[in-house]
Design a protein around this motif. Structure first.
Motif, PDB file in Angstrom:
ATOM      1  N   ILE A  72     -12.482   7.118 -20.518  1.00  0.00           N
ATOM      2  CA  ILE A  72     -11.763   8.319 -20.036  1.00  0.00           C
ATOM      3  C   ILE A  72     -12.418   9.464 -20.473  1.00  0.00           C
ATOM      4  O   ILE A  72     -12.412   9.860 -21.671  1.00  0.00           O
ATOM      5  CB  ILE A  72     -10.374   8.224 -20.369  1.00  0.00           C
ATOM      6  CG1 ILE A  72      -9.642   7.022 -19.845  1.00  0.00           C
ATOM      7  CG2 ILE A  72      -9.639   9.525 -19.620  1.00  0.00           C
ATOM      8  CD1 ILE A  72      -8.341   6.698 -20.191  1.00  0.00           C
ATOM      9  N   LEU A  73     -12.966  10.371 -19.868  1.00  0.00           N
ATOM     10  CA  LEU A  73     -13.815  11.481 -20.165  1.00  0.00           C
ATOM     11  C   LEU A  73     -13.344  12.857 -19.571  1.00  0.00           C
ATOM     12  O   LEU A  73     -13.152  12.980 -18.595  1.00  0.00           O
ATOM     13  CB  LEU A  73     -15.338  11.356 -19.686  1.00  0.00           C
ATOM     14  CG  LEU A  73     -15.924  10.022 -19.770  1.00  0.00           C
ATOM     15  CD1 LEU A  73     -17.429  10.204 -19.387  1.00  0.00           C
ATOM     16  CD2 LEU A  73     -15.925   9.671 -21.358  1.00  0.00           C
ATOM     17  N   ASP A  74     -13.255  13.970 -20.510  1.00  0.00           N
ATOM     18  CA  ASP A  74     -13.181  15.433 -20.003  1.00  0.00           C
ATOM     19  C   ASP A  74     -14.446  15.825 -19.640  1.00  0.00           C
ATOM     20  O   ASP A  74     -15.502  15.255 -19.827  1.00  0.00           O
ATOM     21  CB  ASP A  74     -12.868  16.074 -21.379  1.00  0.00           C
ATOM     22  CG  ASP A  74     -12.591  17.773 -21.163  1.00  0.00           C
ATOM     23  OD1 ASP A  74     -12.209  17.819 -19.962  1.00  0.00           O
ATOM     24  OD2 ASP A  74     -13.097  18.456 -21.625  1.00  0.00           O
ATOM     25  N   ILE A  75     -14.441  16.546 -18.402  1.00  0.00           N
ATOM     26  CA  ILE A  75     -15.715  17.181 -18.051  1.00  0.00           C
ATOM     27  C   ILE A  75     -16.253  18.241 -18.670  1.00  0.00           C
ATOM     28  O   ILE A  75     -17.349  18.251 -18.864  1.00  0.00           O
ATOM     29  CB  ILE A  75     -15.367  17.608 -16.369  1.00  0.00           C
ATOM     30  CG1 ILE A  75     -15.220  16.162 -15.690  1.00  0.00           C
ATOM     31  CG2 ILE A  75     -16.613  18.135 -15.760  1.00  0.00           C
ATOM     32  CD1 ILE A  75     -16.235  15.308 -15.791  1.00  0.00           C
ATOM     33  N   ALA A  79      -9.517  19.535 -15.315  1.00  0.00           N
ATOM     34  CA  ALA A  79      -8.808  20.764 -14.842  1.00  0.00           C
ATOM     35  C   ALA A  79      -9.513  20.957 -13.802  1.00  0.00           C
ATOM     36  O   ALA A  79      -8.938  21.813 -12.820  1.00  0.00           O
ATOM     37  CB  ALA A  79      -8.653  21.820 -15.677  1.00  0.00           C
ATOM     38  N   LEU A  80     -10.710  20.597 -13.217  1.00  0.00           N
ATOM     39  CA  LEU A  80     -11.566  21.018 -12.236  1.00  0.00           C
ATOM     40  C   LEU A  80     -10.787  20.189 -10.949  1.00  0.00           C
ATOM     41  O   LEU A  80     -10.763  19.002 -11.062  1.00  0.00           O
ATOM     42  CB  LEU A  80     -12.874  20.578 -12.424  1.00  0.00           C
ATOM     43  CG  LEU A  80     -13.633  21.239 -13.587  1.00  0.00           C
ATOM     44  CD1 LEU A  80     -14.806  20.779 -13.945  1.00  0.00           C
ATOM     45  CD2 LEU A  80     -13.507  22.653 -13.552  1.00  0.00           C
ATOM     46  N   GLY A  81     -10.670  21.019  -9.873  1.00  0.00           N
ATOM     47  CA  GLY A  81     -10.512  20.188  -8.919  1.00  0.00           C
ATOM     48  C   GLY A  81     -10.983  20.578  -7.618  1.00  0.00           C
ATOM     49  O   GLY A  81     -10.514  20.238  -6.493  1.00  0.00           O
ATOM     50  N   ALA A 106      -6.445  15.009 -12.412  1.00  0.00           N
ATOM     51  CA  ALA A 106      -6.285  16.360 -13.059  1.00  0.00           C
ATOM     52  C   ALA A 106      -5.400  16.213 -14.260  1.00  0.00           C
ATOM     53  O   ALA A 106      -4.504  15.220 -14.321  1.00  0.00           O
ATOM     54  CB  ALA A 106      -5.356  17.249 -12.044  1.00  0.00           C
ATOM     55  N   LYS A 107      -5.329  17.045 -15.136  1.00  0.00           N
ATOM     56  CA  LYS A 107      -4.659  17.131 -16.258  1.00  0.00           C
ATOM     57  C   LYS A 107      -3.540  17.802 -16.129  1.00  0.00           C
ATOM     58  O   LYS A 107      -3.599  18.689 -15.289  1.00  0.00           O
ATOM     59  CB  LYS A 107      -5.499  17.776 -17.545  1.00  0.00           C
ATOM     60  CG  LYS A 107      -6.729  17.128 -18.053  1.00  0.00           C
ATOM     61  CD  LYS A 107      -7.476  18.016 -19.038  1.00  0.00           C
ATOM     62  CE  LYS A 107      -8.590  17.289 -19.591  1.00  0.00           C
ATOM     63  NZ  LYS A 107      -9.357  18.189 -20.610  1.00  0.00           N
ATOM     64  N   PRO A 108      -2.553  17.574 -16.610  1.00  0.00           N
ATOM     65  CA  PRO A 108      -2.218  16.070 -17.460  1.00  0.00           C
ATOM     66  C   PRO A 108      -1.859  14.899 -16.591  1.00  0.00           C
ATOM     67  O   PRO A 108      -1.428  15.024 -15.392  1.00  0.00           O
ATOM     68  CB  PRO A 108      -0.929  16.546 -18.341  1.00  0.00           C
ATOM     69  CG  PRO A 108      -0.093  17.285 -17.499  1.00  0.00           C
ATOM     70  CD  PRO A 108      -1.132  18.222 -16.784  1.00  0.00           C
ATOM     71  N   VAL A 109      -2.427  13.952 -17.042  1.00  0.00           N
ATOM     72  CA  VAL A 109      -2.039  12.476 -15.933  1.00  0.00           C
ATOM     73  C   VAL A 109      -1.127  11.800 -16.752  1.00  0.00           C
ATOM     74  O   VAL A 109      -0.901  11.859 -18.198  1.00  0.00           O
ATOM     75  CB  VAL A 109      -3.437  11.846 -16.063  1.00  0.00           C
ATOM     76  CG1 VAL A 109      -3.794  11.285 -17.307  1.00  0.00           C
ATOM     77  CG2 VAL A 109      -3.263  10.488 -15.130  1.00  0.00           C
ATOM     78  N   SER A 110      -0.257  11.076 -16.083  1.00  0.00           N
ATOM     79  CA  SER A 110       0.777  10.322 -16.457  1.00  0.00           C
ATOM     80  C   SER A 110       0.265   8.805 -17.095  1.00  0.00           C
ATOM     81  O   SER A 110      -0.657   8.277 -16.936  1.00  0.00           O
ATOM     82  CB  SER A 110       1.797   9.861 -15.219  1.00  0.00           C
ATOM     83  OG  SER A 110       2.245   8.442 -15.302  1.00  0.00           O
ATOM     84  N   SER A 111       1.004   8.598 -18.286  1.00  0.00           N
ATOM     85  CA  SER A 111       0.346   7.516 -19.193  1.00  0.00           C
ATOM     86  C   SER A 111       0.765   6.076 -18.274  1.00  0.00           C
ATOM     87  O   SER A 111       0.075   5.233 -18.348  1.00  0.00           O
ATOM     88  CB  SER A 111       0.996   7.252 -20.178  1.00  0.00           C
ATOM     89  OG  SER A 111       2.641   7.179 -20.235  1.00  0.00           O
TER      90      SER A 111
END
Length: 150
Positions: free
Chosen positions: A73-76, A106-108, A126-131
């Motif tokens: 799971i990576l941040d862009i 956060a990029l969409g 998109a952040k935040p994502v549900s667990s």
């Protein structure tokens, strides 16, 4: 966390003790926002996944040497090497084609999503994502492999 409220929900003893394919899945979480990625890692650990956390892309590549993640799971938008480049490098590693790559960003905009697909991300949220969503996606992947990825 629930999708509607993003609150942490306690796990029952039964849930913690249940042997599932998720318990064998190794997940790498990478984000330069240390609080966010440490929290994500802790949540995934509580859900029963084997988790490694890195605060930048270079550290993530180092972690891969011994951890051999099956999902990442990576941040862009990270300084230095961004999530796009990291995804490409992970895909180029042995076993990288079988790995599940998820972008959390956060990029969409359309161009960003197109580029994520081009470099090999399987999913992007998109952040935040549900667990709950992550648990479902990762558990399905652990149980069925690549054919479970939409």
């Amino acid at each position: 966390m629930t999708a509607a409220t993003n609150e942490m929900l306690p796990m029952s003893e039964e849930q913690r003790g249940t042997e599932t394919p998720a318990k064998t899945l190794r997940v790498l979480c990478v984000d330069d926002n240390t609080d966010a990625v440490d929290t994500l890692g802790a949540v995934l650990d509580l859900l029963g996944f084997h988790v490694a956390v890195a605060h930048d892309a270079a550290s993530a590549l180092d972690v891969c040497e011994n951890f051999a993640p099956q999902a990442a799971i990576l941040d862009i938008t990270m300084p230095g090497m961004d999530g796009y480049e990291l995804a490409g490098r992970l895909r180029a590693r042995p076993g990288g084609r079988e790995m599940l790559l998820i972008a959390l960003t956060a990029l969409g905009d359309y161009r960003s999503m197109e580029r994520m697909a081009d470099v090999g991300f399987d999913l992007y949220y998109a952040k935040p994502v549900s667990s709950d969503l992550l648990r479902t996606v990762l558990t399905d992947f652990a149980a069925r492999g690549r054919e479970s990825v939409p």
